[in-house]
Write an enzyme that holds these catalytic residues in place. Structure first.
Site, mmCIF file in Angstrom:
data_model
loop_
_atom_site.group_PDB
_atom_site.id
_atom_site.type_symbol
_atom_site.label_atom_id
_atom_site.label_comp_id
_atom_site.label_asym_id
_atom_site.label_seq_id
_atom_site.Cartn_x
_atom_site.Cartn_y
_atom_site.Cartn_z
ATOM 1 N N CYS A 2 -5.312 -0.521 87.599
ATOM 2 C CA CYS A 2 -6.557 -0.735 86.872
ATOM 3 C C CYS A 2 -6.527 0.117 85.605
ATOM 4 O O CYS A 2 -5.621 0.921 85.410
ATOM 5 C CB CYS A 2 -7.764 -0.345 87.720
ATOM 6 S SG CYS A 2 -7.965 -1.312 89.231
ATOM 7 N N ARG A 53 -10.584 -3.965 85.974
ATOM 8 C CA ARG A 53 -10.233 -3.992 87.400
ATOM 9 C C ARG A 53 -9.148 -4.984 87.758
ATOM 10 O O ARG A 53 -9.172 -6.142 87.335
ATOM 11 C CB ARG A 53 -11.483 -4.316 88.226
ATOM 12 C CG ARG A 53 -11.252 -4.239 89.736
ATOM 13 C CD ARG A 53 -12.461 -4.690 90.517
ATOM 14 N NE ARG A 53 -12.223 -4.567 91.954
ATOM 15 C CZ ARG A 53 -12.937 -5.178 92.891
ATOM 16 N NH1 ARG A 53 -13.948 -5.952 92.550
ATOM 17 N NH2 ARG A 53 -12.652 -5.017 94.166
ATOM 18 N N LEU A 54 -8.198 -4.496 88.555
ATOM 19 C CA LEU A 54 -7.247 -5.343 89.253
ATOM 20 C C LEU A 54 -7.637 -5.269 90.723
ATOM 21 O O LEU A 54 -7.505 -4.222 91.356
ATOM 22 C CB LEU A 54 -5.811 -4.862 89.057
ATOM 23 C CG LEU A 54 -4.735 -5.657 89.809
ATOM 24 C CD1 LEU A 54 -4.667 -7.086 89.291
ATOM 25 C CD2 LEU A 54 -3.379 -4.990 89.687
ATOM 26 N N ASN A 79 -8.568 4.522 89.118
ATOM 27 C CA ASN A 79 -7.359 3.712 89.046
ATOM 28 C C ASN A 79 -6.384 4.218 90.091
ATOM 29 O O ASN A 79 -6.040 5.400 90.101
ATOM 30 C CB ASN A 79 -6.718 3.811 87.652
ATOM 31 C CG ASN A 79 -5.332 3.200 87.610
ATOM 32 O OD1 ASN A 79 -5.064 2.212 88.276
ATOM 33 N ND2 ASN A 79 -4.441 3.793 86.831
ATOM 34 N N GLY A 80 -5.923 3.329 90.976
ATOM 35 C CA GLY A 80 -4.937 3.751 91.957
ATOM 36 C C GLY A 80 -5.212 3.211 93.336
ATOM 37 O O GLY A 80 -5.910 2.207 93.514
ATOM 38 N N GLU A 81 -4.681 3.901 94.309
ATOM 39 C CA GLU A 81 -4.858 3.497 95.702
ATOM 40 C C GLU A 81 -4.805 4.721 96.595
ATOM 41 O O GLU A 81 -3.936 5.582 96.433
ATOM 42 C CB GLU A 81 -3.767 2.497 96.115
ATOM 43 C CG GLU A 81 -3.942 1.940 97.513
ATOM 44 C CD GLU A 81 -2.916 0.877 97.871
ATOM 45 O OE1 GLU A 81 -2.866 0.485 99.062
ATOM 46 O OE2 GLU A 81 -2.161 0.447 96.969
ATOM 47 N N ASP A 106 -11.114 1.346 98.759
ATOM 48 C CA ASP A 106 -10.749 2.756 98.853
ATOM 49 C C ASP A 106 -11.514 3.588 97.830
ATOM 50 O O ASP A 106 -11.681 4.798 98.004
ATOM 51 C CB ASP A 106 -9.243 2.950 98.702
ATOM 52 C CG ASP A 106 -8.665 2.279 97.471
ATOM 53 O OD1 ASP A 106 -9.385 1.500 96.811
ATOM 54 O OD2 ASP A 106 -7.481 2.517 97.144
#
Length: 217
Positions: A2, A53-54, A79-81, A106
Protein backbone atom coordinates in the site's frame (compact mmCIF):
# COMPACT_ATOMS: atom_id res chain seq x y z
CA UNK A 1 1.79 -3.25 -0.81
CA UNK A 2 0.00 0.00 0.00
CA UNK A 3 1.02 3.63 -0.07
CA UNK A 4 0.98 5.96 2.94
CA UNK A 5 1.49 9.69 2.92
CA UNK A 6 0.54 12.88 4.71
CA UNK A 7 1.66 16.05 6.38
CA UNK A 8 1.61 18.04 9.59
CA UNK A 9 1.74 21.81 9.27
CA UNK A 10 3.10 24.41 11.64
CA UNK A 11 0.23 25.72 13.76
CA UNK A 12 0.86 29.26 12.55
CA UNK A 13 -0.11 28.47 8.95
CA UNK A 14 -3.44 27.34 7.55
CA UNK A 15 -4.30 24.17 5.69
CA UNK A 16 -5.72 26.03 2.71
CA UNK A 17 -6.40 23.50 -0.07
CA UNK A 18 -5.29 20.56 2.09
CA UNK A 19 -7.70 18.03 0.59
CA UNK A 20 -6.53 18.80 -2.94
CA UNK A 21 -2.87 18.54 -1.91
CA UNK A 22 -3.48 15.27 -0.08
CA UNK A 23 -5.30 13.86 -3.11
CA UNK A 24 -2.29 14.60 -5.32
CA UNK A 25 0.10 13.05 -2.82
CA UNK A 26 -2.01 9.91 -2.52
CA UNK A 27 -2.64 9.68 -6.27
CA UNK A 28 1.11 9.56 -6.90
CA UNK A 29 1.13 6.22 -5.05
CA UNK A 30 -1.57 4.59 -7.19
CA UNK A 31 0.81 1.86 -8.31
CA UNK A 32 1.25 0.77 -4.70
CA UNK A 33 -2.46 0.44 -4.01
CA UNK A 34 -4.99 0.83 -6.82
CA UNK A 35 -8.00 -0.67 -4.99
CA UNK A 36 -9.11 2.42 -3.09
CA UNK A 37 -7.96 5.75 -1.69
CA UNK A 38 -8.63 7.37 1.64
CA UNK A 39 -8.01 10.81 3.10
CA UNK A 40 -8.26 12.36 6.54
CA UNK A 41 -7.89 16.07 7.21
CA UNK A 42 -8.18 17.68 10.64
CA UNK A 43 -8.17 21.46 10.34
CA UNK A 44 -7.94 21.93 14.12
CA UNK A 45 -4.63 20.08 14.30
CA UNK A 46 -3.41 20.94 10.78
CA UNK A 47 -2.84 17.29 9.94
CA UNK A 48 -3.58 15.22 6.86
CA UNK A 49 -3.31 11.46 6.27
CA UNK A 50 -3.61 9.72 2.90
CA UNK A 51 -3.73 6.07 1.92
CA UNK A 52 -3.57 4.14 -1.34
CA UNK A 53 -4.86 0.63 -0.65
CA UNK A 54 -3.96 -2.76 -2.01
CA UNK A 55 -6.60 -5.06 -0.49
CA UNK A 56 -5.15 -8.35 0.78
CA UNK A 57 -6.66 -9.02 4.21
CA UNK A 58 -10.34 -8.06 4.57
CA UNK A 59 -11.32 -6.94 1.08
CA UNK A 60 -14.39 -5.12 2.42
CA UNK A 61 -14.75 -1.48 3.36
CA UNK A 62 -13.99 -2.47 6.97
CA UNK A 63 -10.32 -2.44 5.97
CA UNK A 64 -10.49 1.08 4.54
CA UNK A 65 -7.74 3.52 5.56
CA UNK A 66 -6.82 5.85 7.13
CA UNK A 67 -8.45 3.90 9.94
CA UNK A 68 -9.69 5.31 13.22
CA UNK A 69 -9.70 3.34 16.48
CA UNK A 70 -13.01 2.56 18.17
CA UNK A 71 -12.41 5.23 20.80
CA UNK A 72 -11.49 7.69 18.01
CA UNK A 73 -8.25 8.45 19.83
CA UNK A 74 -5.89 6.97 17.23
CA UNK A 75 -5.74 7.29 13.48
CA UNK A 76 -3.42 5.16 11.34
CA UNK A 77 -2.25 4.93 7.75
CA UNK A 78 -0.54 1.55 7.45
CA UNK A 79 1.46 -0.24 4.79
CA UNK A 80 2.47 -3.86 5.25
CA UNK A 81 1.32 -7.04 6.89
CA UNK A 82 1.26 -8.33 10.48
CA UNK A 83 1.80 -12.06 10.06
CA UNK A 84 0.68 -13.02 13.57
CA UNK A 85 -2.28 -10.67 13.77
CA UNK A 86 -4.77 -13.49 14.44
CA UNK A 87 -2.74 -14.58 17.48
CA UNK A 88 -2.67 -10.98 18.66
CA UNK A 89 -6.46 -10.82 18.25
CA UNK A 90 -6.84 -13.89 20.45
CA UNK A 91 -4.62 -12.36 23.14
CA UNK A 92 -6.54 -9.09 23.06
CA UNK A 93 -9.93 -10.81 23.15
CA UNK A 94 -8.89 -12.93 26.13
CA UNK A 95 -7.51 -9.94 28.00
CA UNK A 96 -10.28 -7.54 27.01
CA UNK A 97 -13.49 -9.61 26.48
CA UNK A 98 -15.57 -6.53 25.67
CA UNK A 99 -13.64 -5.84 22.44
CA UNK A 100 -15.85 -5.55 19.37
CA UNK A 101 -14.16 -6.16 16.00
CA UNK A 102 -15.43 -4.39 12.90
CA UNK A 103 -13.57 -6.48 10.33
CA UNK A 104 -10.73 -8.94 9.81
CA UNK A 105 -7.82 -6.73 8.73
CA UNK A 106 -4.42 -6.77 10.39
CA UNK A 107 -4.53 -2.96 10.42
CA UNK A 108 -7.48 -3.07 12.79
CA UNK A 109 -5.66 -5.64 14.93
CA UNK A 110 -2.59 -3.41 15.22
CA UNK A 111 -4.72 -0.37 15.97
CA UNK A 112 -6.58 -2.22 18.72
CA UNK A 113 -3.29 -3.48 20.18
CA UNK A 114 -1.96 0.07 20.27
CA UNK A 115 -5.12 1.26 22.00
CA UNK A 116 -5.09 -1.53 24.59
CA UNK A 117 -1.36 -2.04 25.17
CA UNK A 118 0.33 1.11 23.97
CA UNK A 119 2.48 1.55 20.86
CA UNK A 120 5.72 0.01 22.15
CA UNK A 121 4.20 -3.25 23.41
CA UNK A 122 2.03 -3.55 20.30
CA UNK A 123 5.12 -3.34 18.09
CA UNK A 124 7.12 -5.76 20.23
CA UNK A 125 4.32 -8.31 19.83
CA UNK A 126 3.97 -7.75 16.07
CA UNK A 127 5.77 -10.01 13.63
CA UNK A 128 5.64 -8.54 10.15
CA UNK A 129 6.77 -6.03 7.58
CA UNK A 130 5.34 -2.54 7.85
CA UNK A 131 5.68 1.20 7.89
CA UNK A 132 2.99 3.51 9.21
CA UNK A 133 1.99 6.90 10.52
CA UNK A 134 -0.09 7.13 13.69
CA UNK A 135 -1.85 10.21 15.05
CA UNK A 136 -2.75 10.35 18.76
CA UNK A 137 -5.63 12.82 18.86
CA UNK A 138 -5.57 12.91 22.66
CA UNK A 139 -1.88 13.69 23.19
CA UNK A 140 -1.54 15.57 19.85
CA UNK A 141 1.47 13.45 18.94
CA UNK A 142 2.48 11.95 15.64
CA UNK A 143 4.28 8.59 15.56
CA UNK A 144 6.04 6.71 12.78
CA UNK A 145 7.32 3.14 12.93
CA UNK A 146 9.10 0.75 10.58
CA UNK A 147 9.60 -3.02 10.73
CA UNK A 148 12.76 -4.56 12.13
CA UNK A 149 14.31 -5.43 8.76
CA UNK A 150 13.20 -2.26 7.01
CA UNK A 151 11.24 -4.06 4.29
CA UNK A 152 8.68 -1.28 3.93
CA UNK A 153 9.98 2.22 3.13
CA UNK A 154 9.10 5.49 4.83
CA UNK A 155 10.47 8.95 4.03
CA UNK A 156 9.98 12.01 6.21
CA UNK A 157 11.25 15.50 6.87
CA UNK A 158 10.57 19.17 7.45
CA UNK A 159 10.19 21.36 4.39
CA UNK A 160 9.76 24.90 5.64
CA UNK A 161 6.85 24.88 8.12
CA UNK A 162 5.47 21.56 6.89
CA UNK A 163 6.39 18.05 8.05
CA UNK A 164 5.90 15.61 5.17
CA UNK A 165 5.99 11.81 5.00
CA UNK A 166 5.33 9.09 2.47
CA UNK A 167 6.15 5.63 1.21
CA UNK A 168 8.00 7.16 -1.73
CA UNK A 169 9.69 10.47 -2.47
CA UNK A 170 7.27 11.17 -5.32
CA UNK A 171 4.46 11.65 -2.78
CA UNK A 172 6.43 14.33 -0.93
CA UNK A 173 7.11 16.08 -4.24
CA UNK A 174 3.38 16.69 -4.67
CA UNK A 175 3.30 19.00 -1.63
CA UNK A 176 3.83 22.70 -2.43
CA UNK A 177 6.32 23.07 0.44
CA UNK A 178 8.69 20.48 -1.02
CA UNK A 179 11.99 22.14 -1.94
CA UNK A 180 13.84 19.35 -3.74
CA UNK A 181 17.33 20.55 -2.87
CA UNK A 182 19.95 17.87 -3.55
CA UNK A 183 21.91 16.77 -0.49
CA UNK A 184 25.48 16.85 -1.79
CA UNK A 185 26.71 14.70 1.12
CA UNK A 186 24.50 11.89 -0.19
CA UNK A 187 26.09 11.88 -3.63
CA UNK A 188 29.25 10.09 -2.51
CA UNK A 189 27.52 6.91 -1.22
CA UNK A 190 25.16 7.02 -4.20
CA UNK A 191 27.98 6.92 -6.73
CA UNK A 192 29.94 4.40 -4.66
CA UNK A 193 27.16 1.93 -3.78
CA UNK A 194 24.43 2.87 -6.27
CA UNK A 195 22.12 3.61 -3.32
CA UNK A 196 21.84 5.97 -0.37
CA UNK A 197 21.73 4.20 3.00
CA UNK A 198 19.28 5.15 5.75
CA UNK A 199 18.75 7.54 7.35
CA UNK A 200 19.70 9.75 4.40
CA UNK A 201 18.03 10.44 1.06
CA UNK A 202 19.00 12.29 -2.09
CA UNK A 203 17.18 15.41 -0.84
CA UNK A 204 18.29 17.78 1.88
CA UNK A 205 16.29 17.50 5.13
CA UNK A 206 14.43 14.42 3.88
CA UNK A 207 15.28 11.14 5.60
CA UNK A 208 14.45 7.44 5.62
CA UNK A 209 13.15 6.08 8.89
CA UNK A 210 15.68 3.55 10.16
CA UNK A 211 14.53 -0.10 10.44
CA UNK A 212 13.13 -1.12 13.80
CA UNK A 213 12.64 2.40 15.06
CA UNK A 214 9.92 4.79 16.23
CA UNK A 215 9.86 8.50 15.47
CA UNK A 216 7.76 10.81 17.66
CA UNK A 217 6.70 14.40 17.01
Amino acid sequence: MCGVTGFWLDKNITLGNASEILTRMTKSLDHRGPDSHGHFVNSDDNIGFGHSRLSILDLSSNGHQPMESLSQRFLITFNGEIYNHLSIRDLLTNEFPSISWRGTSDTETLLMAIECWGLKKALICSDGMFAFGLWDQQLKKLFFARDRMGEKPLYFGWQGDSFLFGSELKALKMHPSFRGQIDRDSLSPYFRYNNIPAPFSIYRDIYKLAPGSILTL
